[in-house]
Scaffold this active site. Structure first.
Site, PDB file in Angstrom:
ATOM      1  N   ASP A 191      -6.830   0.997   0.645  1.00  0.00           N
ATOM      2  CA  ASP A 191      -6.970   1.293   2.069  1.00  0.00           C
ATOM      3  C   ASP A 191      -8.359   0.838   2.510  1.00  0.00           C
ATOM      4  O   ASP A 191      -9.082   0.183   1.765  1.00  0.00           O
ATOM      5  CB  ASP A 191      -6.738   2.781   2.345  1.00  0.00           C
ATOM      6  CG  ASP A 191      -7.794   3.675   1.695  1.00  0.00           C
ATOM      7  OD1 ASP A 191      -8.750   3.142   1.095  1.00  0.00           O
ATOM      8  OD2 ASP A 191      -7.664   4.899   1.789  1.00  0.00           O
ATOM      9  N   LYS A 247       0.828  -1.201   0.000  1.00  0.00           N
ATOM     10  CA  LYS A 247       0.000   0.000   0.000  1.00  0.00           C
ATOM     11  C   LYS A 247       0.866   1.256   0.000  1.00  0.00           C
ATOM     12  O   LYS A 247       0.664   2.170  -0.811  1.00  0.00           O
ATOM     13  CB  LYS A 247      -0.919   0.000   1.223  1.00  0.00           C
ATOM     14  CG  LYS A 247      -1.704   1.281   1.417  1.00  0.00           C
ATOM     15  CD  LYS A 247      -2.447   1.261   2.752  1.00  0.00           C
ATOM     16  CE  LYS A 247      -2.938   2.642   3.123  1.00  0.00           C
ATOM     17  NZ  LYS A 247      -3.557   2.684   4.460  1.00  0.00           N
TER      18      LYS A 247
END
Length: 210
Positions: free
Chosen positions: A138, A120
């Site tokens: 997310d 991420k």
């Protein structure tokens, strides 16, 4: 006539625009990297409040590399997981200086090899600094992508792979930006504002409030 997925994308673009931006405040590449590491399990707003002074106290990669881990942990205490994050920032600064001469690597493989950096975080860097199309999964992206039927998965990597297949490349970075805004203002985890939602007629989620 647009198909359902394209219509959803089109409405997001009309509602929120197509200009790229970043919620985290930074002035150098390593600051964005560190802010993203610090943002794990924490809001961007809170990170920005802390880093405003943090990047003045530690005003270079060298300063972070030489930082006392315990003192740094106290400086970022309010962000949660402060001990692990402190160790990762110091270790990451050392690697960047020793291996990359203070620059950030560009490849996903090199980025995820840095201390404290997962997929991420790496995708945030690739998208914002190197304009390399990437999808950041997310909590908002995972929840809303599933609600809108763009994926059935819950594992972030599988969600990312599904979105890469469904979304045009030029929408990869925008998808994260749009869904963060959408998730913070309309499509809440609990009690989403479905009646006011501009996607109401296209949403078939089991979480939909009629």
């Amino acid at each position: 006539m647009l198909n359902r997925d394209d219509e959803i994308i089109n409405r997001f673009n009309k509602q929120y625009g197509t200009k790229l931006y970043c919620y985290l405040k930074y002035s150098t590449p390593y600051e964005l990297l560190f802010s993203t590491i610090l943002s794990a399990q924490c809001t961007d707003e809170r990170v920005n409040q802390v880093t405003k002074n943090l990047y003045k106290k530690y005003d270079s990669l060298e300063a972070f590399a030489k930082a006392d881990v315990d003192e740094l942990a106290k400086d970022i205490y309010s962000l949660g997981f402060y001990r692990a994050k402190s160790k990762n920032l110091v270790a990451c600064a050392k690697v960047l200086l020793e291996k990359y001469n203070g620059d950030l690597p560009k490849s996903l493989e090199e980025l995820v090899a840095l201390p404290g950096v997962g997929r991420k975080t790496a995708n945030v860097i690739r998208g914002n600094l190197f304009n390399d199309p990437s999808i950041v999964v997310d909590t908002h992206v995972k929840r809303i992508s599933k609600r809108l039927g763009f994926t059935k998965e819950t594992d972030p990597l599988k969600v990312e792979m599904d979105l890469m297949k469904k979304l045009p490349k030029e929408q990869w970075i925008l998808w994260n930006l749009h869904l963060i805004t959408f998730g913070r203002t309309v499509c809440f985890a609990k009690k989403p504002m479905c009646k006011e939602c501009f996607l109401n007629d296209l949403c078939n989620s089991k979480d939909k409030v009629v």
